[in-house]
Design a protein around this motif. Structure first.
Motif, PDB file in Angstrom:
ATOM      1  N   LEU A  30       0.812  -1.214   0.000  1.00 55.40           N
ATOM      2  CA  LEU A  30       0.000   0.000   0.000  1.00 55.40           C
ATOM      3  C   LEU A  30       0.843   1.259   0.000  1.00 55.40           C
ATOM      4  O   LEU A  30       0.582   2.195  -0.750  1.00 55.40           O
ATOM      5  CB  LEU A  30      -0.932   0.011   1.221  1.00 55.40           C
ATOM      6  N   VAL A  31       1.863   1.301   0.857  1.00 56.39           N
ATOM      7  CA  VAL A  31       2.699   2.492   1.006  1.00 56.39           C
ATOM      8  C   VAL A  31       4.154   2.047   1.122  1.00 56.39           C
ATOM      9  O   VAL A  31       4.452   1.046   1.780  1.00 56.39           O
ATOM     10  CB  VAL A  31       2.302   3.316   2.249  1.00 56.39           C
ATOM     11  N   GLN A  32       5.034   2.797   0.485  1.00 58.09           N
ATOM     12  CA  GLN A  32       6.472   2.523   0.569  1.00 58.09           C
ATOM     13  C   GLN A  32       7.163   3.713   1.227  1.00 58.09           C
ATOM     14  O   GLN A  32       6.983   4.856   0.798  1.00 58.09           O
ATOM     15  CB  GLN A  32       7.065   2.276  -0.822  1.00 58.09           C
ATOM     16  N   LEU A  33       7.929   3.436   2.278  1.00 59.37           N
ATOM     17  CA  LEU A  33       8.713   4.471   2.936  1.00 59.37           C
ATOM     18  C   LEU A  33      10.146   4.426   2.430  1.00 59.37           C
ATOM     19  O   LEU A  33      10.618   3.405   1.913  1.00 59.37           O
ATOM     20  CB  LEU A  33       8.702   4.275   4.459  1.00 59.37           C
ATOM     21  N   ASN A  34      10.842   5.544   2.583  1.00 59.17           N
ATOM     22  CA  ASN A  34      12.248   5.617   2.178  1.00 59.17           C
ATOM     23  C   ASN A  34      13.044   4.592   2.982  1.00 59.17           C
ATOM     24  O   ASN A  34      13.059   4.626   4.218  1.00 59.17           O
ATOM     25  CB  ASN A  34      12.786   7.031   2.434  1.00 59.17           C
ATOM     26  N   GLU A  35      13.720   3.676   2.298  1.00 61.27           N
ATOM     27  CA  GLU A  35      14.400   2.565   2.963  1.00 61.27           C
ATOM     28  C   GLU A  35      15.911   2.720   3.019  1.00 61.27           C
ATOM     29  O   GLU A  35      16.599   1.777   3.398  1.00 61.27           O
ATOM     30  CB  GLU A  35      14.054   1.265   2.247  1.00 61.27           C
ATOM     31  N   VAL A  36      16.433   3.891   2.687  1.00 62.73           N
ATOM     32  CA  VAL A  36      17.891   4.068   2.664  1.00 62.73           C
ATOM     33  C   VAL A  36      18.484   3.861   4.046  1.00 62.73           C
ATOM     34  O   VAL A  36      19.450   3.095   4.234  1.00 62.73           O
ATOM     35  CB  VAL A  36      18.247   5.466   2.111  1.00 62.73           C
ATOM     36  N   ASP A  37      17.947   4.554   5.048  1.00 62.86           N
ATOM     37  CA  ASP A  37      18.487   4.428   6.403  1.00 62.86           C
ATOM     38  C   ASP A  37      18.385   2.990   6.910  1.00 62.86           C
ATOM     39  O   ASP A  37      19.315   2.479   7.532  1.00 62.86           O
ATOM     40  CB  ASP A  37      17.735   5.369   7.348  1.00 62.86           C
ATOM     41  N   ALA A  38      17.266   2.367   6.645  1.00 61.32           N
ATOM     42  CA  ALA A  38      17.078   0.992   7.115  1.00 61.32           C
ATOM     43  C   ALA A  38      18.038   0.032   6.417  1.00 61.32           C
ATOM     44  O   ALA A  38      18.567  -0.891   7.046  1.00 61.32           O
ATOM     45  CB  ALA A  38      15.634   0.559   6.886  1.00 61.32           C
ATOM     46  N   GLN A  39      18.291   0.239   5.127  1.00 58.83           N
ATOM     47  CA  GLN A  39      19.222  -0.627   4.409  1.00 58.83           C
ATOM     48  C   GLN A  39      20.652  -0.445   4.900  1.00 58.83           C
ATOM     49  O   GLN A  39      21.421  -1.402   5.001  1.00 58.83           O
ATOM     50  CB  GLN A  39      19.140  -0.345   2.909  1.00 58.83           C
ATOM     51  N   LEU A  40      21.026   0.793   5.227  1.00 58.62           N
ATOM     52  CA  LEU A  40      22.362   1.039   5.778  1.00 58.62           C
ATOM     53  C   LEU A  40      22.511   0.361   7.142  1.00 58.62           C
ATOM     54  O   LEU A  40      23.558  -0.233   7.440  1.00 58.62           O
ATOM     55  CB  LEU A  40      22.608   2.540   5.899  1.00 58.62           C
ATOM     56  N   ALA A  41      21.487   0.469   7.964  1.00 59.43           N
ATOM     57  CA  ALA A  41      21.537  -0.193   9.268  1.00 59.43           C
ATOM     58  C   ALA A  41      21.617  -1.712   9.105  1.00 59.43           C
ATOM     59  O   ALA A  41      22.322  -2.393   9.858  1.00 59.43           O
ATOM     60  CB  ALA A  41      20.305   0.190  10.091  1.00 59.43           C
ATOM     61  N   LEU A  42      20.935  -2.244   8.104  1.00 60.83           N
ATOM     62  CA  LEU A  42      20.997  -3.677   7.845  1.00 60.83           C
ATOM     63  C   LEU A  42      22.396  -4.086   7.400  1.00 60.83           C
ATOM     64  O   LEU A  42      22.921  -5.123   7.840  1.00 60.83           O
ATOM     65  CB  LEU A  42      19.968  -4.050   6.783  1.00 60.83           C
ATOM     66  N   ALA A  43      23.025  -3.288   6.543  1.00 60.51           N
ATOM     67  CA  ALA A  43      24.388  -3.594   6.090  1.00 60.51           C
ATOM     68  C   ALA A  43      25.366  -3.569   7.262  1.00 60.51           C
ATOM     69  O   ALA A  43      26.251  -4.422   7.364  1.00 60.51           O
ATOM     70  CB  ALA A  43      24.808  -2.592   5.013  1.00 60.51           C
ATOM     71  N   ARG A  44      25.206  -2.591   8.160  1.00 64.49           N
ATOM     72  CA  ARG A  44      26.085  -2.541   9.335  1.00 64.49           C
ATOM     73  C   ARG A  44      25.877  -3.766  10.229  1.00 64.49           C
ATOM     74  O   ARG A  44      26.852  -4.327  10.760  1.00 64.49           O
ATOM     75  CB  ARG A  44      25.817  -1.259  10.128  1.00 64.49           C
ATOM     76  N   ALA A  45      24.640  -4.183  10.388  1.00 63.67           N
ATOM     77  CA  ALA A  45      24.359  -5.351  11.225  1.00 63.67           C
ATOM     78  C   ALA A  45      24.940  -6.623  10.608  1.00 63.67           C
ATOM     79  O   ALA A  45      25.458  -7.489  11.318  1.00 63.67           O
ATOM     80  CB  ALA A  45      22.854  -5.496  11.431  1.00 63.67           C
ATOM     81  N   GLU A  46      24.869  -6.753   9.280  1.00 61.89           N
ATOM     82  CA  GLU A  46      25.462  -7.917   8.616  1.00 61.89           C
ATOM     83  C   GLU A  46      26.978  -7.933   8.801  1.00 61.89           C
ATOM     84  O   GLU A  46      27.564  -8.989   9.087  1.00 61.89           O
ATOM     85  CB  GLU A  46      25.112  -7.887   7.135  1.00 61.89           C
ATOM     86  N   VAL A  90      14.114  -6.782  10.022  1.00 63.15           N
ATOM     87  CA  VAL A  90      12.685  -6.518  10.201  1.00 63.15           C
ATOM     88  C   VAL A  90      12.379  -5.040   9.994  1.00 63.15           C
ATOM     89  O   VAL A  90      11.379  -4.674   9.372  1.00 63.15           O
ATOM     90  CB  VAL A  90      12.232  -6.994  11.596  1.00 63.15           C
ATOM     91  N   ALA A  91      13.255  -4.157  10.513  1.00 64.42           N
ATOM     92  CA  ALA A  91      13.047  -2.723  10.332  1.00 64.42           C
ATOM     93  C   ALA A  91      13.085  -2.349   8.851  1.00 64.42           C
ATOM     94  O   ALA A  91      12.274  -1.545   8.379  1.00 64.42           O
ATOM     95  CB  ALA A  91      14.096  -1.939  11.116  1.00 64.42           C
ATOM     96  N   ALA A  92      14.026  -2.939   8.109  1.00 63.64           N
ATOM     97  CA  ALA A  92      14.095  -2.654   6.671  1.00 63.64           C
ATOM     98  C   ALA A  92      12.872  -3.207   5.950  1.00 63.64           C
ATOM     99  O   ALA A  92      12.346  -2.591   5.018  1.00 63.64           O
ATOM    100  CB  ALA A  92      15.376  -3.258   6.084  1.00 63.64           C
ATOM    101  N   HIS A  93      12.390  -4.365   6.387  1.00 68.37           N
ATOM    102  CA  HIS A  93      11.209  -4.966   5.762  1.00 68.37           C
ATOM    103  C   HIS A  93       9.957  -4.136   6.039  1.00 68.37           C
ATOM    104  O   HIS A  93       9.047  -4.086   5.205  1.00 68.37           O
ATOM    105  CB  HIS A  93      11.031  -6.390   6.304  1.00 68.37           C
ATOM    106  N   ARG A  94       9.910  -3.493   7.183  1.00 60.97           N
ATOM    107  CA  ARG A  94       8.723  -2.730   7.564  1.00 60.97           C
ATOM    108  C   ARG A  94       8.642  -1.357   6.895  1.00 60.97           C
ATOM    109  O   ARG A  94       7.684  -0.624   7.144  1.00 60.97           O
ATOM    110  CB  ARG A  94       8.672  -2.579   9.084  1.00 60.97           C
ATOM    111  N   THR A  95       9.609  -1.010   6.086  1.00 61.04           N
ATOM    112  CA  THR A  95       9.462   0.211   5.297  1.00 61.04           C
ATOM    113  C   THR A  95       8.432   0.019   4.188  1.00 61.04           C
ATOM    114  O   THR A  95       7.992   0.994   3.580  1.00 61.04           O
ATOM    115  CB  THR A  95      10.812   0.622   4.682  1.00 61.04           C
ATOM    116  N   THR A  96       8.067  -1.226   3.929  1.00 60.39           N
ATOM    117  CA  THR A  96       6.997  -1.537   2.972  1.00 60.39           C
ATOM    118  C   THR A  96       5.747  -1.877   3.761  1.00 60.39           C
ATOM    119  O   THR A  96       5.710  -2.865   4.480  1.00 60.39           O
ATOM    120  CB  THR A  96       7.401  -2.713   2.068  1.00 60.39           C
TER     121      THR A  96
END
Length: 376
Positions: A72-88, A194-200
């Motif tokens: 339904l709605v897409q939020l900007n996922e840049v910050d979440a993707q960066l946080a995911l990369a740092r966690a990996e 999960v945070a990155a997934h919830r941007t959608t």
């Protein structure tokens, strides 16, 4: 004497019969309680973000029908993707550090074996020299050096044992994947995934979209209502009966309903699902206060919930807020006035978010497996 014509006789008889019928209808006890103060209600499911973000896409608008799980709605996922990369990266680093701890533990055990061999060699050397001391073949200084060498070897063994204990304390009764440091880093990765997934934002249920109040580029906060979804199959009728009408109404009684939108051509059939716990005015935002000198009695109304037939509702959909005419058949009075046991009604739930944690765990396991190396 004037005679009455047959036509007048028939008219008088019809008038008397009609009067008797009206009197019976007014005075005879009724088997139905009828009200037109009834309206359609239903679930209004809000679509809310679980984190802050800026809206980059909107995929549904008012009056659109959406399926459960649809974006339904897409939020900007840049910050979440960066946080995911740092966690990996942190998880990969932690796995390699734990591998080093296991290697250090093995090295400590090998060092103990080596130091024990040094102690045995020093003890043998001291014993041999001590046996030759009486013959004068070995000087006292050599024996003293041999004793010093034995003490040094024993001290080195003690140091190696303590170092091995220290290294083993970090790795005892665990594996690389089950190490506490790896588990903590894995939890951080799952949280970031999960945070990155919830941007959608996906539709939690199927239904019609209404109350869309989100715009592109808008900065939204967690918990803000962006739009609502009304499931067409999750509707009921709230009929407001006068308190004088409630004496014959019981749970389970059959109900016949008509909607103004369809007129008399369509009739719905339902049943009494329950009576509310109080009158409408009692639960109002500003309840009436009757403790005054100028009191006027006002007949109160109690909401009665009417469950609708699912097939009839699917054939002739209703909208929330539509007016209904409700007639309750009160001949069967074996039911309860108020519910006293759990209804057993199936709970409304959504399975849209069920797979989030499992997918996040798969991502963490993939990172761990990629960095185990030969320690698999």
């Amino acid at each position: 004497m004037t005679s009455i014509s047959p036509s007048k006789t028939v008219a008088i008889a019809a008038l008397l019969a009609g009067s008797a019928l009206i009197a019976w209808w007014l005075l005879a006890p009724s088997n139905h309680e009828v009200t037109e103060d009834a309206y359609v209600e239903g679930n209004v499911v809000q679509v809310t973000p679980q984190l802050n973000g800026s809206v980059t896409a909107i995929a549904a608008d008012n009056t659109d029908y959406v399926q459960a799980g649809q974006v339904l709605v897409q939020l900007n996922e840049v910050d979440a993707q960066l946080a995911l990369a740092r966690a990996e990266a942190q998880l990969a680093k932690t796995v390699r550090q734990v591998r080093a701890q296991f290697a250090s533990s093995g090295q400590g055990r090998a060092a103990i074996v080596l130091r024990r061999a040094d102690v045995a060699r020093a003890e043998t050397d001291l014993a041999r020299r001590s046996s030759l001391a009486g013959s004068g073949a070995v000087s006292g200084e050599e024996i003293s050096h041999a004793e010093d060498a034995l003490r040094t070897a024993r001290a080195a063994l003690a140091v190696a044992e303590q170092q091995s204990l220290s290294a083993s304390a970090l790795t005892d009764q665990t594996s690389v994947a089950g190490h506490p440091d790896v588990l903590a880093a894995s939890a951080q990765l799952r949280d970031a995934w999960v945070a990155a997934h919830r941007t959608t934002l996906r539709a939690p249920v199927s239904g019609l979209v209404t109350r869309r109040n989100v715009q592109l580029g808008q900065r939204v906060a967690a918990g803000a209502a962006l739009m609502s979804i009304v499931p067409p199959g999750q509707m009921w009728v709230s009929a407001n009966f006068k308190e004088s009408q409630l004496h014959g109404i019981r749970i389970g009684q059959p109900v016949e309903l008509r909607a103004d939108v369809y007129g008399n051509t369509v009739r719905y059939h339902g049943r009494v699902a329950g009576l509310d716990a109080g009158t409408g005015s009692a639960f109002a935002l500003l309840p009436a206060q009757n403790a005054t000198g100028n009191w006027i009695k006002v007949v109160q109304r109690v909401p009665v919930r009417i469950a609708l037939d699912a097939q009839e509702l699917a054939a002739h959909p209703l909208k929330i807020g539509l007016s209904m005419r409700v007639a309750v058949d009160t001949r069967q009075r074996g039911g309860l006035l108020a519910a006293s046991t759990p209804s057993g009604r199936p709970a409304w739930r959504t399975a849209v978010f069920d797979g989030e944690l499992a997918q996040a765990a798969e991502q963490a396991e993939a990172v761990i497996a990629a960095n185990l190396g030969r320690s698999r």
